[in-house]
Design a protein around this motif. Structure first.
Motif, short mmCIF file in Angstrom:
data_model
loop_
_atom_site.label_atom_id
_atom_site.label_comp_id
_atom_site.label_asym_id
_atom_site.label_seq_id
_atom_site.Cartn_x
_atom_site.Cartn_y
_atom_site.Cartn_z
N ASN A 242 0.79 -1.22 0.00
CA ASN A 242 0.00 0.00 0.00
C ASN A 242 0.83 1.28 0.00
O ASN A 242 0.26 2.37 0.08
CB ASN A 242 -0.93 0.02 1.22
CG ASN A 242 -1.98 -1.08 1.17
OD1 ASN A 242 -2.33 -1.56 0.09
ND2 ASN A 242 -2.47 -1.49 2.31
N HIS B 59 -4.46 -5.50 -6.01
CA HIS B 59 -5.58 -5.11 -5.16
C HIS B 59 -6.90 -5.40 -5.85
O HIS B 59 -7.00 -5.35 -7.09
CB HIS B 59 -5.53 -3.60 -4.84
CG HIS B 59 -4.41 -3.20 -3.93
ND1 HIS B 59 -3.09 -3.19 -4.34
CD2 HIS B 59 -4.42 -2.76 -2.65
CE1 HIS B 59 -2.33 -2.77 -3.33
NE2 HIS B 59 -3.11 -2.51 -2.30
N GLN C 77 -10.84 -3.99 -5.65
CA GLN C 77 -11.69 -2.91 -5.12
C GLN C 77 -13.14 -3.24 -5.41
O GLN C 77 -13.52 -3.46 -6.56
CB GLN C 77 -11.34 -1.57 -5.75
CG GLN C 77 -12.21 -0.42 -5.26
CD GLN C 77 -11.80 0.91 -5.85
OE1 GLN C 77 -10.63 1.31 -5.77
NE2 GLN C 77 -12.74 1.61 -6.46
N LEU D 256 -9.95 -3.13 -1.10
CA LEU D 256 -10.52 -1.82 -0.88
C LEU D 256 -12.02 -1.90 -1.13
O LEU D 256 -12.47 -2.73 -1.93
CB LEU D 256 -9.93 -0.78 -1.84
CG LEU D 256 -8.41 -0.71 -1.99
CD1 LEU D 256 -8.04 0.23 -3.14
CD2 LEU D 256 -7.77 -0.24 -0.71
N ASP E 153 -7.68 -3.01 3.46
CA ASP E 153 -6.52 -2.19 3.08
C ASP E 153 -6.88 -0.72 3.00
O ASP E 153 -6.02 0.13 3.18
CB ASP E 153 -5.96 -2.66 1.74
CG ASP E 153 -5.18 -3.95 1.87
OD1 ASP E 153 -3.99 -3.96 1.58
OD2 ASP E 153 -5.78 -4.96 2.27
N GLY E 154 -8.14 -0.42 2.71
CA GLY E 154 -8.49 0.99 2.63
C GLY E 154 -9.86 1.22 2.06
O GLY E 154 -10.62 0.30 1.75
N LEU E 155 -10.18 2.51 1.92
CA LEU E 155 -11.47 2.95 1.41
C LEU E 155 -11.25 3.87 0.21
O LEU E 155 -10.37 4.73 0.23
CB LEU E 155 -12.24 3.73 2.48
CG LEU E 155 -12.48 3.02 3.82
CD1 LEU E 155 -13.15 3.97 4.80
CD2 LEU E 155 -13.30 1.76 3.64
N ARG E 156 -12.05 3.67 -0.82
CA ARG E 156 -12.10 4.61 -1.94
C ARG E 156 -13.33 5.46 -1.72
O ARG E 156 -14.45 4.95 -1.69
CB ARG E 156 -12.14 3.85 -3.27
CG ARG E 156 -12.29 4.74 -4.50
CD ARG E 156 -13.74 4.89 -4.87
NE ARG E 156 -13.97 5.47 -6.18
CZ ARG E 156 -15.16 5.81 -6.65
NH1 ARG E 156 -16.23 5.61 -5.91
NH2 ARG E 156 -15.30 6.32 -7.84
N ILE F 255 -2.64 1.87 5.55
CA ILE F 255 -3.86 1.74 4.76
C ILE F 255 -3.79 2.65 3.53
O ILE F 255 -2.83 3.40 3.34
CB ILE F 255 -5.10 2.08 5.60
CG1 ILE F 255 -5.01 3.53 6.09
CG2 ILE F 255 -5.24 1.11 6.75
CD1 ILE F 255 -6.29 4.04 6.74
#
Length: 742
Positions: A247, A294, A296, A344, A411-414, A464
């Motif tokens: 990331n 990744h 998403q 994500l 791992d994260g947010l879009r 993240i």
């Protein structure tokens, strides 16, 4: 005056309380129902149980039989102080059954006043652990604590299958300082459905889903579902290290965007969705085989309307039940981690729909949204805009972001539609919006909310990815909050996407006049930490599929798309492709159908998939293509001005200047022999990508003679460099040449 002679010969008037119970507007039920002292030596137990035939103490039902008040559903029993230990459970007889239950009004509050203070302050990061429905043990009983924010409601009660959806049985306690209503109901079971019945100040009744519910019914159902909070297993230290590497800003990041309901369907089973568990096997393996780093997901928070693709969510804390249970989603997340595949999800804090069981006028007032339509309503989407100036709304959104990152270890947010949050005049004409306190068009509350979310999320875990879909030139989207930025880690490069698609959609004969559309992005390439997106938005609403945007005959369309992908992977910035981009469908995306996997039976479509797979492999293996995405040191034009031949050539560098890759993208159908191009360094160069390769369904024109595809530079100046190479430029092709020796 209505009164009653109680078993201890005391006369009390409960007509006012009874009326409030009957019409469902009791604002302070705990002050009346349950066990209360009536004089120095006597206590009275009051229960309100609609449709009950009789009520008694379960320990000695014959001796302690409640009496009905005025033949109503209010039952009364007086006991002495010595008899109090027997007031623990009730025996309630109905027309068709008898049950033993505990009186909910005997329990004190189980919610943290400190948490409620922080919620009202706008800083309760884990509000989802306090509000909503939670299985707890309280005062010796196991059950569920319900808590909901509705400060302007006249009364709130819990309704569900456990009380036959009667709103007069479980009135909630109001915490006046916070506006939160709360009650503990013992002996409930997981997967039971429930709602909140809210009575507003005018007496209007609406039944609402729980804003903090961890599970909701799939449409057309609208109830919330009692779901224990099941956190995924904690990643191992090895997995955490892998996440940290994948990331980072200088990591190779290539993202496969997916709408789970239309990636693949079970055509042999009425075209049904794949489940989370099926996707954990099929999708995760497929994405890994393609070489993406990744995955998403388009929004998976519960949403009523399939056609919104999840961008109009009602249950922000509920993974949609379309694809299985809460536990099934946890399984899917864990399988992604096990495969070292970053995950994500799209997060939608910009608006919410008007569904009557949702957030709009939740307690009869504009609670979550602005009251003024010029601030609280989206004209584009007919949805409502959060009131980002309200601290409790900030706690709600902050907690939701934290929930997905904490409980599922994503791992994260879009973050969707950031521009719509930042501008008060977004998609509005003059007179249709209200300026901020300084007379500007910036939404100061939304800015502060986004900054706080990013600061806190990264403060908790700096490994993240917080990604902004921001379509304007707002400055500092990926700068830190401390430096007045929004604090995101990455931003979608919408300018590159629009310009490059505009160029590539033109007839090759006209491209020479629009050469700048492919070069302009380098003027701002380092202003943010960019991701280059070819997302779902580019293949819907009449825009056509990517392949259909390409001009020319069938062969030229495929060749142009391969060359375009090659250009994209070499351009500074991380990569994102929407599902199906690797199949090159001829028609645009349809969320009601799975992808057309039979396309892979065609060599042309298979060639596109092989191109994407090869690009992912080369991209991750060549530091020159990703290590210096955010520095001018990683890019150098060789010839960015060859508009006449529609050829773009440039060098990419890794952290070491010795790590060098030459990229040539050509966007006409001509072949250029003996094409001389300057190179920054002497040495032998190997062609590691030729999108015109026959294995990719190209015409097979080679850039360099011989199987080795090697070419040595000569001390002949060109393009401002002292050395150059000579090669053949195939038609509609991107070439990568790697310097292998000095």
């Amino acid at each position: 005056m209505n009164s009653i002679l109680t078993p201890k010969n005391k006369i009390y008037d409960y007509s006012e309380q009874l009326n409030a119970l009957q019409v469902g507007t009791f604002s302070d039920p705990f002050s009346f129902l349950g066990l209360h002292k009536v004089d120095e030596s006597n206590y009275e137990v009051r229960v309100y149980l609609p449709d009950a035939k009789s009520v008694a103490l379960a320990s000695k039902p014959a001796k302690f039989l409640f009496k009905k008040y005025l033949n109503s559903d209010l039952f009364l029993l007086q006991v002495t102080e010595q008899e109090l230990p027997m007031v623990n459970k009730l025996k309630v007889t109905y027309a068709n059954h008898t049950r033993i239950q505990q009186d909910v009004y005997q329990f004190s509050s189980s919610i943290s006043e400190e948490a409620l203070y922080l919620f009202n302050e706008g800083t309760l990061e884990r509000a989802y652990q306090h509000l909503g429905a939670h299985f707890i043990e309280h005062e010796g009983a196991k059950g569920v604590r319900f808590a909901v924010w509705a400060p302007n409601a006249k009364s709130v009660s819990v309704i569900g299958e456990f009380n036959c959806w009667q709103r007069s049985e479980h009135f909630m306690r109001k915490h006046l300082a916070s506006g939160v209503w709360e009650i503990f109901i013992p002996e409930l079971e997981a997967q039971q459905t429930y709602k909140y019945s809210v009575v507003d100040s005018y007496g209007n009744v609406s039944d609402r889903s729980d804003p903090f519910a961890f599970k909701m019914q799939q449409a057309p159902g609208t109830a919330s579902v009692l779901q224990p909070l099941v956190s995924r297993k904690k990643p191992t230290s090895k997995q955490l290290k892998s996440r940290s590497r994948r990331n980072k800003i200088d990591a190779p990041i290539c993202i496969y965007e997916v709408q789970l309901g239309s990636w693949k369907r079970r055509a042999d089973e009425e075209n049904r969705f794949l489940t989370y568990r099926e996707l954990a096997d099929d999708l995760v393996q497929y994405v890994k085989e393609l070489g993406f780093t990744h995955l998403q997901l388009m929004p998976i928070s519960e949403y009523p309307f399939d056609g919104s693709w999840g961008y109009q969510p009602v249950g922000l804390f509920s993974p949609t039940s379309r694809f299985g249970s809460y536990e099934d989603f946890v399984y899917f997340v864990e399988k992604c981690e096990d495969a070292n595949l970053g995950l994500l999800i799209d997060w939608v804090p910009g608006h919410f729909p008007s569904d009557p069981h949702g957030l709009h006028k939740f307690d009869g007032t504009h609670l979550f949204e602005h009251a003024d339509m010029r601030q609280g309503f989206h004209p584009d989407w007919n949805t409502y805009i959060y009131n980002y100036d309200r601290p409790e709304v900030k706690s709600f959104l902050l907690a939701n972001a934290m929930y997905w990152l904490n409980e599922f270890q994503l791992d994260g947010l879009r973050v969707d539609a950031v521009a719509s949050m930042l501008y008060l005049d977004y998609s509005r004409n003059d007179g249709e919006w209200i300026a901020n306190q300084y007379g500007g068009r910036e939404n100061l509350g939304a800015i502060a909310c986004l900054q706080d979310v990013n600061r806190r999320c990264y403060g908790q875990d700096n490994n993240i990815m917080m990604v902004a879909e921001e379509s304007t030139a707002w400055p500092g989207v990926t700068q830190s909050v401390e430096h007045q930025g929004l604090g995101f880690g990455f931003k979608w490069n919408m300018g590159w996407m629009n310009d490059s698609l505009s160029y590539i959609s033109r007839d090759p004969i006209h491209r020479r006049y629009h050469h700048h559309e492919m070069t302009f992005s380098m003027a701002y390439a380092y202003s943010e930490n960019y991701i280059l997106p070819l997302s779902h938005d580019e293949v819907v609403h009449g825009k056509g599929a990517l392949l259909s945007k390409m001009p020319g005959d069938d062969w030229q369309q495929f060749a142009t798309l391969r060359a375009y992908y090659g250009f994209m992977y070499a351009h500074p910035g991380k990569k994102l492709l929407f599902m199906g981009s690797e199949l090159a469908p001829r028609s645009e995306w349809d969320h009601n159908e799975g992808l057309d996997w039979q396309l892979l039976d065609s060599p042309a479509h298979l060639g596109i998939q092989r191109t994407v797979k090869q690009l992912n492999r080369i991209y991750q293996g060549e530091g020159a293509l990703y290590e210096c995405d955010n520095s001018p040191a990683g890019f150098q034009w060789i010839d960015g001005d060859n508009a006449e031949q529609s050829i773009f050539s440039f060098a990419r560098y890794g952290k070491s200047k010795e790590d060098l890759l030459i990229v040539i993208s050509h966007f006409t159908a001509q072949v250029f022999h003996q094409y001389k191009i300057g190179v920054p360094q002497t040495g032998v160069y190997e062609v590691i990508l030729n999108t015109d390769d026959k294995a990719l369904y190209g015409s097979g024109v080679t850039a360099v003679a011989g199987k080795q595809q090697l070419i040595e530079s000569a001390a002949i100046s060109s393009h401002g460099f002292e050395n150059s190479i000579v090669l053949t430029i195939p038609p509609l092709t991107t070439l990568y040449l790697k310097r292998i020796t000095g």
